[in-house]
Design an enzyme around this catalytic site. Structure first.
Site, mmCIF file in Angstrom:
data_model
loop_
_atom_site.group_PDB
_atom_site.id
_atom_site.type_symbol
_atom_site.label_atom_id
_atom_site.label_comp_id
_atom_site.label_asym_id
_atom_site.label_seq_id
_atom_site.Cartn_x
_atom_site.Cartn_y
_atom_site.Cartn_z
ATOM 1 N N CYS A 34 57.121 42.740 96.798
ATOM 2 C CA CYS A 34 56.356 43.681 98.449
ATOM 3 C C CYS A 34 55.813 43.588 99.234
ATOM 4 C CB CYS A 34 57.660 44.609 97.707
ATOM 5 S SG CYS A 34 56.339 46.282 96.886
ATOM 6 N N ASN A 35 54.733 43.538 98.906
ATOM 7 C CA ASN A 35 53.465 43.243 99.330
ATOM 8 C C ASN A 35 52.696 41.934 99.752
ATOM 9 O OD1 ASN A 35 52.522 43.598 97.137
ATOM 10 N ND2 ASN A 35 52.018 45.471 97.223
ATOM 11 N N SER B 146 46.783 45.963 94.362
ATOM 12 C CA SER B 146 47.837 46.762 94.612
ATOM 13 C C SER B 146 47.688 47.007 96.266
ATOM 14 C CB SER B 146 48.657 47.046 93.661
ATOM 15 O OG SER B 146 48.682 46.401 92.793
ATOM 16 N N GLU C 153 48.561 49.807 89.715
ATOM 17 C CA GLU C 153 50.211 50.390 89.704
ATOM 18 C C GLU C 153 50.496 49.483 88.005
ATOM 19 O OE1 GLU C 153 52.714 47.924 90.239
ATOM 20 O OE2 GLU C 153 51.768 46.648 91.561
ATOM 21 N N SER C 154 51.408 49.688 87.310
ATOM 22 C CA SER C 154 51.586 48.896 86.182
ATOM 23 C C SER C 154 52.759 47.364 86.473
ATOM 24 C CB SER C 154 52.023 48.832 84.830
ATOM 25 O OG SER C 154 52.633 50.172 84.997
ATOM 26 N N GLN D 210 55.918 41.533 87.180
ATOM 27 C CA GLN D 210 55.951 40.749 88.450
ATOM 28 C C GLN D 210 55.689 39.302 87.716
ATOM 29 O OE1 GLN D 210 54.684 43.043 91.560
ATOM 30 N NE2 GLN D 210 56.481 43.545 92.062
ATOM 31 N N ALA E 64 70.113 47.149 93.798
ATOM 32 C CA ALA E 64 70.617 47.227 92.286
ATOM 33 C C ALA E 64 69.585 46.073 92.267
ATOM 34 C CB ALA E 64 71.611 46.343 92.224
ATOM 35 N N ALA F 208 64.516 48.387 92.269
ATOM 36 C CA ALA F 208 66.331 49.896 92.883
ATOM 37 C C ALA F 208 65.980 50.583 91.087
ATOM 38 C CB ALA F 208 67.435 49.289 92.907
#
EC number: 1.2.1.70
Length: 425
Positions: free
Chosen positions: A50-51, A109, A114-115, A120, A186, A190
């Site tokens: 997402c980033n 991050s 963040e783990s 990912q 989903a 999510a």
């Protein structure tokens, strides 16, 4: 062959730019395959979150590899190269190694420490293996990066707060406790949202998805109620917290849907999709608090002490990985030298056989043994020493000196690491 990274992330571009280069799984696969099949690239892997969108490649030439990767990235995303170039960053060789390790430990991050990024990266590695775009070099790099990420989290408190993009976003919209939550999507984000909401005391969790069966699978695993995407407008009127994280390319939650559902009451909206799911105009609706990825950039994670220690670990592991690579680069030269010496011994023994055909078996054996021992003793010190020095920054230079001194053919050295068929191992 050398490591190359070409990427764009929240550190180099605003969210509206990241939206234009965001990749779903299908597009990430297409990008990885196109890069792998380009002339200057031997291996490829794509990290798409997402980033960030990053291409990792093994290339034979820096400029040719960079030009090909950036051109393909522009082609796949549809963003003109001139628009894309000002936001891209490029890392090469040791810089590429250090960058991936920083990503793996969470230093790069949006939420420091963040783990989720470890999962990912595992998915990136699995996808590249399935698509056969990754080989020995990138596999070694990603496997080591995963170990570095685990080490950082074992030896420091970098992720002790348990923060993620989702948890930070939920805090920004007022928390989860006692709230009636609706999740749209989903996928993995999510799933994380559902787990976080359940753990932090949400009164209820409803999951909506375009593929209803996936929504059911998520609620069966996590808990909550599954609904169809068409039922979202009605479900919104019963919710006081919306988390949207689909992989759609356009707006999923319109301003009208939010306005009709809010009707003047308090409604928290967390949009962690890229591209955005929620119409930005929804932020102007009375009672609505809209938090997007842009609002979470720079959110603090681990403590300064933990961050400093993780930086030290990254530096140490980068040095260790590079030392291993340098040592490995020396080994083919040593093997080629030994092979050349063996060939010379065999030639001389054949010549001796022709000149002295009457040597008995015992004499022949003693001569052969003596020649081998002399050659071994002559080569012992230089080959042992070059292996010892191989891990130093000048290791490849020592190997090159060995090639020059013994007039080794470079093709013979390359053949040590090239299997039959001609493809690089």
């Amino acid at each position: 062959m050398s490591y190359l990274v070409v990427g764009i992330s929240h550190r180099s571009a605003a969210i509206d730019v990241l939206e234009r280069v965001a990749l779903d799984a299908e597009a990430a696969t297409k990008l990885g395959l196109m890069v792998r099949n380009s002339a200057a690239v031997a291996e490829s892997a794509v990290v798409a979150t997402c980033n960030r969108t990053e291409v990792y490649a093994v290339v034979d030439r820096f400029h040719a590899g960079m030009d090909e990767v950036t051109a393909i990235l522009s082609d796949v995303t549809g963003v003109p190269l001139l628009d894309l170039a000002e936001h891209l960053y490029v890392h090469f060789e040791e810089g590429a190694v250090a960058h991936l390790f920083q990503v793996a430990v969470g230093l790069d991050s949006m939420i420091v420490g963040e783990s989720q990024i470890l999962g990912q990266l595992k998915e990136t590695l699995r996808a590249a293996q399935d698509n056969e775009t990754i080989g020995t070099d990138l596999n070694a790099l990603f496997q080591h990066a995963l170990r570095v990420g685990k080490r950082a989290r074992t030896e420091t408190g970098i992720d002790s707060a348990g923060r993620s993009v989702v948890s930070a976003g939920l805090e920004a919209v007022g928390g989860s406790e006692g709230r009636r939550a609706l999740i749209v999507g989903a996928g993995s984000m999510a799933s994380l949202a559902a787990q976080t909401l359940m753990t932090n005391g949400a009164q209820s969790v409803t999951v909506a998805n375009r593929n209803y069966d996936r929504a059911v699978a998520l609620t069966d695993r996590i808990g909550g109620t599954a609904i169809r995407l068409a039922d979202v407008p009605a479900a919104l009127t019963e919710a006081d917290l919306l988390v949207s994280c689909t992989g759609a390319r356009g707006v999923v939650i319109t301003e009208e849907m939010i306005r009709n559902a809010a009707d003047g009451r308090a409604l928290g909206v967390l949009d962690v999709a890229l591209p955005r799911d929620v119409a930005p105009e929804a932020a102007r609706i009375p009672g609505v608090t809209l938090i997007t990825l842009a609002d979470l950039v720079g959110t603090a994670g681990g403590s300064e002490a933990d961050i400093d220690e993780v930086r030290r670990i990254v530096g140490e592991e980068t040095g260790a990985f590079e030392a291993t690579r340098r040592a490995a680069s020396v080994a083919p030269t040593v093997v080629a030298l030994r092979a050349m010496a063996t060939s010379l011994v065999e030639q001389e023994l054949a010549r001796l056989e022709r000149r002295l055909p009457d040597l008995d078996e015992h004499e022949r054996h003693e001569v052969e043994r003596t020649i081998h021992r002399v050659v071994d003793k002559v080569l012992h010190n230089p080959t042992v020493r070059v292996k010892e020095l191989g891990g130093d920054p000048g290791g490849p230079t020592y190997a090159d000196a060995l090639r020059q001194l013994f007039a080794l053919d470079q093709a013979a050295v390359d053949a040590v690491t090239t299997p039959k068929g001609g493809e690089q191992a």
